[in-house]
Scaffold this motif. Structure first.
Motif, PDB file in Angstrom:
ATOM      1  N   PRO A 279      -8.523   1.601  -9.418  1.00 35.04           N
ATOM      2  CA  PRO A 279      -7.623   1.443  -9.611  1.00 35.04           C
ATOM      3  C   PRO A 279      -5.867   1.790  -8.925  1.00 35.04           C
ATOM      4  CG  PRO A 279      -7.952   2.334 -11.978  1.00 35.04           C
ATOM      5  CD  PRO A 279      -8.637   2.399 -10.988  1.00 35.04           C
ATOM      6  N   LEU A 280      -6.180   3.222  -8.292  1.00 37.35           N
ATOM      7  CA  LEU A 280      -5.259   4.113  -7.217  1.00 37.35           C
ATOM      8  C   LEU A 280      -5.500   3.494  -6.412  1.00 37.35           C
ATOM      9  CD1 LEU A 280      -3.573   6.351  -6.149  1.00 37.35           C
ATOM     10  CD2 LEU A 280      -6.261   7.636  -5.398  1.00 37.35           C
ATOM     11  N   GLY A 281      -6.244   2.383  -5.856  1.00 35.51           N
ATOM     12  CA  GLY A 281      -6.266   2.038  -4.732  1.00 35.51           C
ATOM     13  C   GLY A 281      -5.926   0.619  -4.093  1.00 35.51           C
ATOM     14  N   GLU A 282      -5.686  -0.322  -5.667  1.00 42.69           N
ATOM     15  CA  GLU A 282      -5.528  -1.315  -5.839  1.00 42.69           C
ATOM     16  C   GLU A 282      -3.769  -1.048  -6.174  1.00 42.69           C
ATOM     17  OE1 GLU A 282      -6.731  -4.240  -6.113  1.00 42.69           O
ATOM     18  OE2 GLU A 282      -7.982  -3.359  -5.471  1.00 42.69           O
ATOM     19  N   ALA A 283      -3.550   0.099  -7.260  1.00 45.29           N
ATOM     20  CA  ALA A 283      -2.496  -0.070  -6.787  1.00 45.29           C
ATOM     21  C   ALA A 283      -1.317   0.487  -6.008  1.00 45.29           C
ATOM     22  CB  ALA A 283      -1.950   1.063  -7.761  1.00 45.29           C
ATOM     23  N   LEU A 284      -1.865   1.012  -4.846  1.00 41.02           N
ATOM     24  CA  LEU A 284      -1.560   2.024  -3.549  1.00 41.02           C
ATOM     25  C   LEU A 284      -1.631  -0.034  -2.068  1.00 41.02           C
ATOM     26  CD1 LEU A 284      -0.860   3.460  -1.292  1.00 41.02           C
ATOM     27  CD2 LEU A 284      -3.554   3.549  -0.773  1.00 41.02           C
ATOM     28  N   ILE A 285      -2.161  -0.746  -2.535  1.00 42.31           N
ATOM     29  CA  ILE A 285      -2.399  -2.310  -1.880  1.00 42.31           C
ATOM     30  C   ILE A 285      -1.304  -2.584  -2.678  1.00 42.31           C
ATOM     31  CG2 ILE A 285      -3.895  -3.780  -1.593  1.00 42.31           C
ATOM     32  CD1 ILE A 285      -5.955  -2.301  -1.347  1.00 42.31           C
ATOM     33  N   GLY A 286      -0.970  -2.841  -3.700  1.00 44.68           N
ATOM     34  CA  GLY A 286       0.034  -3.298  -4.163  1.00 44.68           C
ATOM     35  C   GLY A 286       1.359  -3.252  -4.255  1.00 44.68           C
ATOM     36  N   MET A 288       2.009  -1.091  -0.894  1.00 46.42           N
ATOM     37  CA  MET A 288       2.398  -1.055   0.039  1.00 46.42           C
ATOM     38  C   MET A 288       2.735  -3.073   0.643  1.00 46.42           C
ATOM     39  SD  MET A 288      -0.232   0.245   1.950  1.00 46.42           S
ATOM     40  CE  MET A 288      -0.135  -0.317   3.408  1.00 46.42           C
ATOM     41  N   ARG A 289       2.211  -3.852  -0.376  1.00 49.28           N
ATOM     42  CA  ARG A 289       3.084  -5.713  -0.143  1.00 49.28           C
ATOM     43  C   ARG A 289       3.885  -5.407  -1.148  1.00 49.28           C
ATOM     44  NH1 ARG A 289      -2.761  -8.420  -2.469  1.00 49.28           N
ATOM     45  NH2 ARG A 289      -4.695  -8.224  -0.546  1.00 49.28           N
ATOM     46  N   ALA A 290       4.578  -4.834  -1.534  1.00 48.41           N
ATOM     47  CA  ALA A 290       5.719  -5.433  -2.067  1.00 48.41           C
ATOM     48  C   ALA A 290       6.701  -5.135  -2.016  1.00 48.41           C
ATOM     49  CB  ALA A 290       5.264  -4.664  -3.308  1.00 48.41           C
ATOM     50  N   ALA A 291       6.721  -3.116  -0.182  1.00 46.26           N
ATOM     51  CA  ALA A 291       7.267  -2.900   0.491  1.00 46.26           C
ATOM     52  C   ALA A 291       6.793  -3.724   1.724  1.00 46.26           C
ATOM     53  CB  ALA A 291       6.911  -1.300   0.366  1.00 46.26           C
ATOM     54  N   GLY A 292       6.358  -4.362   1.959  1.00 49.22           N
ATOM     55  CA  GLY A 292       6.255  -5.232   3.201  1.00 49.22           C
ATOM     56  C   GLY A 292       6.265  -4.485   4.115  1.00 49.22           C
ATOM     57  N   LEU A 293       5.032  -3.177   4.431  1.00 52.17           N
ATOM     58  CA  LEU A 293       4.119  -2.564   5.161  1.00 52.17           C
ATOM     59  C   LEU A 293       2.879  -3.264   5.111  1.00 52.17           C
ATOM     60  CD1 LEU A 293       5.008   1.279   3.875  1.00 52.17           C
ATOM     61  CD2 LEU A 293       6.669  -0.529   5.130  1.00 52.17           C
ATOM     62  N   ASP A 294       2.457  -2.819   6.619  1.00 55.72           N
ATOM     63  CA  ASP A 294       0.849  -3.295   6.847  1.00 55.72           C
ATOM     64  C   ASP A 294       0.411  -2.108   7.614  1.00 55.72           C
ATOM     65  OD1 ASP A 294      -1.184  -4.408   7.405  1.00 55.72           O
ATOM     66  OD2 ASP A 294      -0.718  -5.804   9.697  1.00 55.72           O
ATOM     67  N   ALA A 295      -0.122  -1.556   6.621  1.00 54.16           N
ATOM     68  CA  ALA A 295      -0.855   0.248   7.088  1.00 54.16           C
ATOM     69  C   ALA A 295      -2.205   0.013   6.905  1.00 54.16           C
ATOM     70  CB  ALA A 295       0.153   1.182   6.549  1.00 54.16           C
ATOM     71  N   PRO A 296      -3.458  -0.734   7.794  1.00 60.13           N
ATOM     72  CA  PRO A 296      -4.728  -1.196   6.769  1.00 60.13           C
ATOM     73  C   PRO A 296      -6.022   0.323   6.688  1.00 60.13           C
ATOM     74  CG  PRO A 296      -4.435  -2.510   9.104  1.00 60.13           C
ATOM     75  CD  PRO A 296      -3.862  -1.881   9.025  1.00 60.13           C
TER      76      PRO A 296
END
Length: 333
Positions: A279-286, A288-296
């Motif tokens: 859940p932590l990983g999915e929340a982090l990805i979500g 970042m997407r909401a903020a428009g950030l791209d940091a793989p």
């Protein structure tokens, strides 16, 4: 079941029953997004249990477990698409293919006494060889990927693992519960005690009459077979396979993080780690997407920082600390 409950206090057994009840009713009370995260968490717990048998019980460090995941996925998917063999039969072929690869790896390592970090490097090498091989195998799509067909009537074909989201949720729950029960039974068995002795001191275990090579092969085969079954699940759940993803070293890292964070060598550690990290990983990805950030690399960075913090605070993982604080276990795991 007695092996699973033996180390739990009455409070721990109640907590386990409440967790099981919550997971059973979860699909009816959560939205589809949360349900998908729960599926990922259960799958992570299942794969973590498989790896925990090899490393946590027997002390063999594998950093290339994605090899068996990918072989199981591709074997079952190829049988289904190319020959019309359903996954309930294909899973046995998937297990056989993965175990054959493990046998080759085990023969090389145990025959020539490759242990410790060198065994870990060998597992990485095998996984990388598989990735390159499948990348250049046109019959299975090569680098472009291998895709399973999805038809309109798939929602009703559960016997081919072509069913709705709730079916895959309960299948993942059954896999996670089965892996927990199997791990408990194995750890309480004569073979499990041999694994623990080898983990602590292989030479001393050998001196006591333990067939170290045979026990290590048993741990490798059990772990491999379980991981291959997880690969079958992934193939029919996602309906697409890419060598760069299924055999990627980061996939192996994802498998091992849950038991390490939760508590290596414990029964409930992989579950705790999976339900924390996924859940932590999915929340982090979500986020970042909401903020428009791209940091793989952000997810790996956060996982790394969390791992360092947990090791510093609780060197044995989260589960032993939680069990002591809440009085869930009557003895050390």
């Amino acid at each position: 079941m007695s092996g699973l409950l033996a180390g739990l206090t009455p409070r721990g057994r109640v907590a386990l029953a409440l967790l099981a009840a919550a997971l059973l009713v979860a699909p009816f009370v959560v939205d589809p997004y949360i349900r998908s995260i729960l599926v990922l968490s259960l799958l992570s717990a299942y794969l973590g249990q498989a790896w925990n048998i090899l490393m946590g019980f027997c002390g063999l460090l594998s950093l290339g477990h994605a090899l068996y995941l990918g072989l199981g996925a591709y074997a079952s998917a190829a049988l289904f698409v190319k020959f019309g063999v359903g996954p309930w039969a294909g899973v046995f072929v998937a297990i056989a293919v993965a175990v054959a690869a493990a046998a080759a790896l085990g023969w090389l390592s145990f025959r020539f006494r490759i242990e410790g970090v060198y065994f870990a490097l060998l597992t990485i090498a095998f996984a990388e060889f598989a990735r390159i091989g499948f990348d250049n195998w046109p019959w299975l799509g090569g680098a472009a990927g291998f895709f399973l067909p999805v038809r309109a009537d798939d929602q009703a074909q559960w016997w081919n693992l072509r069913a709705g989201p709730n079916f895959f949720y309960y299948l993942a729950l059954a896999l996670a519960a089965g892996a927990l029960w199997l791990s408990a039974a194995l750890r309480a068995s004569k073979l499990g005690h041999a694994w623990l002795a080898i983990r602590e001191d292989a030479q001393a275990a050998c001196a006591l009459g333990v067939d170290v090579t045979r026990a290590r092969f048993a741990a490798l085969f059990v772990s491999t077979a379980m991981t291959a079954v997880g690969g079958v699940f992934i193939a029919f759940w996602s309906n697409n396979l890419l060598p760069a993803q299924i055999f990627e070293s980061s996939r192996s890292i994802d498998i091992i993080l849950a038991p390490i964070v939760g508590g290596l060598g414990t029964l409930f550690g992989p579950i705790v780690g999976a339900f924390l990290l996924t859940p932590l990983g999915e929340a982090l990805i979500g986020a970042m997407r909401a903020a428009g950030l791209d940091a793989p690399g952000a997810k790996a960075l956060v996982y790394g920082l969390m791992l360092m913090a947990i090791i510093a605070a609780t060197p044995n993982g989260l589960w032993p600390w939680i069990a002591r604080r809440l009085g869930l276990e009557g003895r050390e795991p």
